[in-house]
Scaffold this motif. Structure first.
Motif, PDB file in Angstrom:
ATOM      1  N   TYR A   1       0.641  -1.022   0.051  1.00 60.44           N
ATOM      2  CA  TYR A   1       0.046  -0.028  -0.146  1.00 60.44           C
ATOM      3  C   TYR A   1       0.746   1.391   0.116  1.00 60.44           C
ATOM      4  O   TYR A   1       0.364   2.261  -0.143  1.00 60.44           O
ATOM      5  N   ALA A   2       2.181   1.242   0.059  1.00 57.54           N
ATOM      6  CA  ALA A   2       3.150   2.312  -0.020  1.00 57.54           C
ATOM      7  C   ALA A   2       2.924   3.113  -1.217  1.00 57.54           C
ATOM      8  O   ALA A   2       2.809   4.419  -1.156  1.00 57.54           O
ATOM      9  N   ARG A   3       2.597   2.662  -2.239  1.00 60.72           N
ATOM     10  CA  ARG A   3       2.508   3.182  -3.662  1.00 60.72           C
ATOM     11  C   ARG A   3       1.423   3.936  -3.446  1.00 60.72           C
ATOM     12  O   ARG A   3       1.208   4.986  -4.034  1.00 60.72           O
ATOM     13  N   VAL A   4       0.335   4.056  -2.676  1.00 67.87           N
ATOM     14  CA  VAL A   4      -1.020   4.811  -2.432  1.00 67.87           C
ATOM     15  C   VAL A   4      -0.541   6.166  -2.239  1.00 67.87           C
ATOM     16  O   VAL A   4      -1.085   7.111  -2.493  1.00 67.87           O
ATOM     17  N   PHE A   5       0.633   6.200  -1.559  1.00 63.06           N
ATOM     18  CA  PHE A   5       1.057   7.542  -0.856  1.00 63.06           C
ATOM     19  C   PHE A   5       2.147   8.297  -1.492  1.00 63.06           C
ATOM     20  O   PHE A   5       2.825   9.147  -1.275  1.00 63.06           O
ATOM     21  N   GLU A   6       2.162   7.768  -2.859  1.00 59.60           N
ATOM     22  CA  GLU A   6       3.413   8.455  -3.772  1.00 59.60           C
ATOM     23  C   GLU A   6       2.975   9.716  -4.358  1.00 59.60           C
ATOM     24  O   GLU A   6       1.694  10.073  -4.342  1.00 59.60           O
ATOM     25  N   TYR A   7       4.001  10.511  -4.209  1.00 59.57           N
ATOM     26  CA  TYR A   7       3.487  11.942  -5.004  1.00 59.57           C
ATOM     27  C   TYR A   7       4.776  12.447  -5.899  1.00 59.57           C
ATOM     28  O   TYR A   7       5.795  11.820  -5.665  1.00 59.57           O
ATOM     29  N   GLU A   8       4.402  13.322  -6.627  1.00 60.36           N
ATOM     30  CA  GLU A   8       5.453  14.001  -7.470  1.00 60.36           C
ATOM     31  C   GLU A   8       5.047  15.439  -7.530  1.00 60.36           C
ATOM     32  O   GLU A   8       3.557  15.761  -7.565  1.00 60.36           O
ATOM     33  N   SER A   9       5.887  16.412  -7.261  1.00 64.64           N
ATOM     34  CA  SER A   9       5.887  17.958  -7.158  1.00 64.64           C
ATOM     35  C   SER A   9       4.545  18.092  -6.222  1.00 64.64           C
ATOM     36  O   SER A   9       3.712  18.945  -6.547  1.00 64.64           O
ATOM     37  N   ASP A  10       4.589  17.559  -5.034  1.00 63.85           N
ATOM     38  CA  ASP A  10       3.532  17.764  -3.902  1.00 63.85           C
ATOM     39  C   ASP A  10       2.185  17.296  -4.180  1.00 63.85           C
ATOM     40  O   ASP A  10       1.350  17.722  -3.615  1.00 63.85           O
ATOM     41  N   ASN A  11       2.021  16.495  -5.537  1.00 61.74           N
ATOM     42  CA  ASN A  11       0.972  16.075  -5.618  1.00 61.74           C
ATOM     43  C   ASN A  11       0.657  14.417  -5.874  1.00 61.74           C
ATOM     44  O   ASN A  11       1.747  13.942  -6.221  1.00 61.74           O
ATOM     45  N   PRO A  12      -0.249  13.863  -5.107  1.00 63.87           N
ATOM     46  CA  PRO A  12      -0.430  12.503  -5.389  1.00 63.87           C
ATOM     47  C   PRO A  12      -0.402  11.975  -6.772  1.00 63.87           C
ATOM     48  O   PRO A  12      -0.918  12.678  -7.615  1.00 63.87           O
ATOM     49  N   VAL A  13       0.317  11.016  -6.910  1.00 66.86           N
ATOM     50  CA  VAL A  13       0.449  10.250  -8.262  1.00 66.86           C
ATOM     51  C   VAL A  13      -0.954   9.493  -8.525  1.00 66.86           C
ATOM     52  O   VAL A  13      -1.421   9.158  -9.450  1.00 66.86           O
TER      53      VAL A  13
END
Length: 153
Positions: free
Chosen positions: A133-145
Protein backbone atom coordinates in the motif's frame (compact mmCIF):
# COMPACT_ATOMS: atom_id res chain seq x y z
CA UNK A 1 0.31 -3.38 -14.64
CA UNK A 2 -0.43 -6.69 -16.33
CA UNK A 3 -0.84 -9.55 -13.85
CA UNK A 4 0.19 -13.01 -15.12
CA UNK A 5 -2.67 -15.53 -15.35
CA UNK A 6 -1.20 -17.97 -12.81
CA UNK A 7 -0.84 -15.16 -10.26
CA UNK A 8 -4.36 -13.90 -10.87
CA UNK A 9 -5.81 -17.39 -10.45
CA UNK A 10 -3.79 -18.02 -7.29
CA UNK A 11 -4.87 -14.69 -5.77
CA UNK A 12 -8.55 -15.41 -6.47
CA UNK A 13 -8.33 -18.87 -4.90
CA UNK A 14 -6.45 -17.61 -1.83
CA UNK A 15 -8.83 -14.66 -1.42
CA UNK A 16 -11.86 -16.96 -1.54
CA UNK A 17 -10.30 -19.49 0.83
CA UNK A 18 -9.45 -16.77 3.35
CA UNK A 19 -12.91 -15.18 3.31
CA UNK A 20 -14.77 -18.51 3.28
CA UNK A 21 -12.75 -19.85 6.25
CA UNK A 22 -11.32 -22.61 4.07
CA UNK A 23 -7.67 -21.92 4.81
CA UNK A 24 -5.85 -24.24 7.21
CA UNK A 25 -2.04 -24.40 7.42
CA UNK A 26 -2.10 -27.94 8.81
CA UNK A 27 -4.18 -29.48 6.01
CA UNK A 28 -2.50 -30.24 2.68
CA UNK A 29 -5.69 -29.60 0.71
CA UNK A 30 -6.64 -26.39 2.57
CA UNK A 31 -3.23 -24.71 3.01
CA UNK A 32 -1.86 -22.07 0.63
CA UNK A 33 -0.65 -24.57 -1.98
CA UNK A 34 -3.66 -26.84 -1.48
CA UNK A 35 -5.94 -23.94 -2.36
CA UNK A 36 -3.81 -22.86 -5.32
CA UNK A 37 -4.09 -26.46 -6.59
CA UNK A 38 -7.88 -26.58 -6.33
CA UNK A 39 -8.00 -28.18 -2.88
CA UNK A 40 -6.07 -31.25 -3.93
CA UNK A 41 -3.47 -32.74 -1.64
CA UNK A 42 -1.54 -34.73 -4.25
CA UNK A 43 1.19 -32.05 -4.16
CA UNK A 44 2.28 -33.43 -0.78
CA UNK A 45 4.05 -36.25 -2.65
CA UNK A 46 6.48 -33.69 -4.10
CA UNK A 47 8.29 -33.66 -0.74
CA UNK A 48 8.71 -35.92 2.26
CA UNK A 49 7.93 -33.17 4.77
CA UNK A 50 5.19 -30.53 4.84
CA UNK A 51 7.12 -27.27 4.74
CA UNK A 52 10.35 -28.77 3.48
CA UNK A 53 12.13 -27.45 0.39
CA UNK A 54 13.60 -30.90 -0.34
CA UNK A 55 11.96 -32.58 -3.32
CA UNK A 56 11.10 -36.24 -2.95
CA UNK A 57 11.91 -38.67 -5.76
CA UNK A 58 8.49 -37.94 -7.29
CA UNK A 59 9.09 -34.20 -6.91
CA UNK A 60 12.50 -34.41 -8.60
CA UNK A 61 11.03 -36.35 -11.52
CA UNK A 62 8.30 -33.74 -12.04
CA UNK A 63 10.80 -30.88 -11.63
CA UNK A 64 13.28 -32.41 -14.09
CA UNK A 65 10.53 -33.05 -16.63
CA UNK A 66 9.51 -29.39 -16.41
CA UNK A 67 6.03 -30.20 -15.13
CA UNK A 68 3.90 -27.41 -13.74
CA UNK A 69 0.84 -27.56 -11.55
CA UNK A 70 -1.56 -24.66 -12.16
CA UNK A 71 1.47 -22.86 -13.58
CA UNK A 72 3.93 -23.57 -10.74
CA UNK A 73 6.91 -25.92 -10.67
CA UNK A 74 7.31 -28.35 -7.76
CA UNK A 75 10.08 -26.21 -6.24
CA UNK A 76 7.96 -23.07 -6.50
CA UNK A 77 5.08 -24.83 -4.76
CA UNK A 78 7.33 -25.98 -1.92
CA UNK A 79 8.69 -22.46 -1.52
CA UNK A 80 5.18 -20.96 -1.45
CA UNK A 81 4.09 -23.43 1.22
CA UNK A 82 7.19 -22.89 3.35
CA UNK A 83 6.68 -19.10 3.26
CA UNK A 84 3.05 -19.56 4.28
CA UNK A 85 3.80 -21.89 7.18
CA UNK A 86 6.62 -19.77 8.56
CA UNK A 87 4.55 -16.58 8.34
CA UNK A 88 1.76 -18.39 10.19
CA UNK A 89 4.19 -19.12 13.03
CA UNK A 90 5.09 -22.74 12.35
CA UNK A 91 8.52 -24.32 12.60
CA UNK A 92 9.12 -26.21 9.37
CA UNK A 93 8.99 -28.90 8.32
CA UNK A 94 5.83 -29.73 10.22
CA UNK A 95 6.16 -32.66 12.58
CA UNK A 96 4.77 -33.66 15.94
CA UNK A 97 7.81 -32.50 17.93
CA UNK A 98 8.22 -29.04 16.36
CA UNK A 99 6.35 -26.23 18.14
CA UNK A 100 3.29 -24.81 16.47
CA UNK A 101 1.11 -21.77 17.16
CA UNK A 102 -1.70 -22.15 19.67
CA UNK A 103 -4.44 -21.10 17.26
CA UNK A 104 -3.22 -21.88 13.73
CA UNK A 105 -6.46 -20.76 12.04
CA UNK A 106 -6.64 -17.34 13.71
CA UNK A 107 -7.68 -14.80 11.04
CA UNK A 108 -4.81 -12.42 11.78
CA UNK A 109 -2.29 -15.29 11.65
CA UNK A 110 -3.74 -16.47 8.33
CA UNK A 111 -3.68 -12.91 6.96
CA UNK A 112 0.01 -12.66 7.84
CA UNK A 113 0.59 -15.96 6.05
CA UNK A 114 -1.31 -14.81 2.98
CA UNK A 115 0.52 -11.49 2.90
CA UNK A 116 3.83 -13.38 2.84
CA UNK A 117 2.53 -15.75 0.14
CA UNK A 118 1.30 -12.90 -2.08
CA UNK A 119 4.66 -11.21 -1.69
CA UNK A 120 6.40 -14.46 -2.70
CA UNK A 121 4.05 -15.01 -5.65
CA UNK A 122 4.78 -11.49 -6.91
CA UNK A 123 8.50 -12.08 -6.48
CA UNK A 124 8.23 -15.26 -8.56
CA UNK A 125 6.58 -13.17 -11.30
CA UNK A 126 9.17 -10.41 -11.02
CA UNK A 127 6.54 -7.76 -10.23
CA UNK A 128 5.95 -5.40 -7.32
CA UNK A 129 3.95 -6.75 -4.41
CA UNK A 130 0.29 -6.15 -5.23
CA UNK A 131 -0.45 -5.80 -1.52
CA UNK A 132 2.07 -3.00 -1.00
CA UNK A 133 0.00 0.00 0.00
CA UNK A 134 3.00 2.33 0.14
CA UNK A 135 2.39 3.16 -3.53
CA UNK A 136 -0.90 4.80 -2.57
CA UNK A 137 1.07 7.54 -0.84
CA UNK A 138 3.47 8.29 -3.70
CA UNK A 139 3.62 11.88 -4.86
CA UNK A 140 5.32 14.04 -7.47
CA UNK A 141 5.73 17.81 -7.12
CA UNK A 142 3.64 17.76 -3.93
CA UNK A 143 0.72 16.10 -5.78
CA UNK A 144 -0.46 12.53 -5.30
CA UNK A 145 0.42 10.13 -8.12
CA UNK A 146 -2.83 8.20 -7.62
CA UNK A 147 -6.20 9.84 -7.20
CA UNK A 148 -9.18 8.25 -5.48
CA UNK A 149 -12.80 9.26 -5.40
CA UNK A 150 -13.86 9.53 -1.77
CA UNK A 151 -17.56 9.22 -1.12
CA UNK A 152 -18.88 10.49 2.19
CA UNK A 153 -22.20 9.22 3.40
Amino acid sequence: MEIPKRLEQALIKLYNAFHNDELNPECCSACAVGNILDNRDSWKHLTNGHGSLQLSYVGRVHQNLGRKFNGYTPLELLLIERVFLEACGFTVPLCHYNPKPQNPTDKERLFNGLYAVVSQLCELEGIANVMDYARVFEYESDNPVYKFDVIYE
